[in-house]
Design an enzyme around this catalytic site. Structure first.
Site, PDB file in Angstrom:
ATOM      1  N   GLU A  82      -2.863  -0.713   1.861  1.00  0.00           N
ATOM      2  CA  GLU A  82      -1.593  -1.132   1.275  1.00  0.00           C
ATOM      3  C   GLU A  82      -1.657  -2.601   0.854  1.00  0.00           C
ATOM      4  O   GLU A  82      -1.207  -2.965  -0.236  1.00  0.00           O
ATOM      5  CB  GLU A  82      -0.437  -0.937   2.273  1.00  0.00           C
ATOM      6  CG  GLU A  82      -0.241   0.490   2.737  1.00  0.00           C
ATOM      7  CD  GLU A  82      -1.035   0.866   3.994  1.00  0.00           C
ATOM      8  OE1 GLU A  82      -0.652   1.843   4.636  1.00  0.00           O
ATOM      9  OE2 GLU A  82      -2.035   0.175   4.317  1.00  0.00           O
ATOM     10  N   CYS A 106       1.325   0.192   8.746  1.00  0.00           N
ATOM     11  CA  CYS A 106       1.503  -0.499  10.027  1.00  0.00           C
ATOM     12  C   CYS A 106       2.569  -1.575   9.837  1.00  0.00           C
ATOM     13  O   CYS A 106       3.084  -1.782   8.735  1.00  0.00           O
ATOM     14  CB  CYS A 106       0.180  -1.112  10.480  1.00  0.00           C
ATOM     15  SG  CYS A 106      -0.334  -2.548   9.488  1.00  0.00           S
ATOM     16  N   CYS A 109       1.592  -4.422   7.248  1.00  0.00           N
ATOM     17  CA  CYS A 109       1.646  -3.914   5.871  1.00  0.00           C
ATOM     18  C   CYS A 109       3.098  -3.707   5.459  1.00  0.00           C
ATOM     19  O   CYS A 109       3.468  -3.982   4.310  1.00  0.00           O
ATOM     20  CB  CYS A 109       0.862  -2.612   5.737  1.00  0.00           C
ATOM     21  SG  CYS A 109      -0.930  -2.841   5.844  1.00  0.00           S
TER      22      CYS A 109
END
Length: 176
Positions: A82, A106, A109
């Site tokens: 990402e 996560c 990100c």
């Protein structure tokens, strides 16, 4: 005459994310991401890998045995798909964009996704390990507060190596 059936935008963009994941040199986890502007134009793609200039052949970067020793954990070094997709499209306005990603983001990100103005995340799978359940909750909280919608992409099962065949079949089913 225009053909009547063709690949959906969701299938197309998730396919781009999946194809991007093949560039990953991570032996265990390959993730890809694709960012699309509000006009359905691809403005960034990325995969999980080392930062530019780091030697892919250095085994220390790829160790995955002990996260308590941060200098010997790939999680210290690898840039998530990402973030790489965001870094690869920094010249574009990402306000209102969609992010297609093979794995639910996560927390770090998610922070980057929020900061650049992405408004929708479509993901293929979500980690369900004990520690990730709490991270997922934190990400969900941040996304909700920022007005970001998330959608689990259900048209493909990538649990085994046959997902390329599934991509082909998906395309054939949508084209026929």
């Amino acid at each position: 005459m225009k053909k009547q059936k063709y690949m959906t935008w969701h299938s197309y963009f998730m396919s781009v994310a999946l194809l991007s994941s093949f560039r990953s040199k991570d032996n265990k986890t390959q993730n890809g991401a694709c960012i699309v502007d509000p006009n359905n134009k691809v403005i960034g793609i990325g995969y999980n890998g080392l930062p530019a200039g780091c030697d892919d052949n250095d085994p220390q970067y790829w160790q995955d045995q002990d996260d308590s020793d941060l200098t010997h954990s790939k999680h210290t070094y690898v840039v998530h798909a990402e973030k790489n997709a965001i870094y690869n499209c920094m010249l574009h306005n990402m306000t209102g964009a969609k992010l297609y990603t093979t794995q639910f983001p996560c927390n770090t990100c998610a922070q980057a996704i929020i900061q650049v103005g992405i408004k929708e995340v479509i993901y293929l799978r979500k980690k369900q390990h004990d520690s990730h359940l709490l991270i997922n909750q934190a990400v969900d909280k941040m996304f909700k507060a920022a007005g970001i919608t998330t959608t689990a992409y259900k048209e493909l099962d990538v649990s085994d190596a046959s997902f390329i065949k599934q991509l082909i079949m998906l395309g054939e089913n949508e084209f026929n």
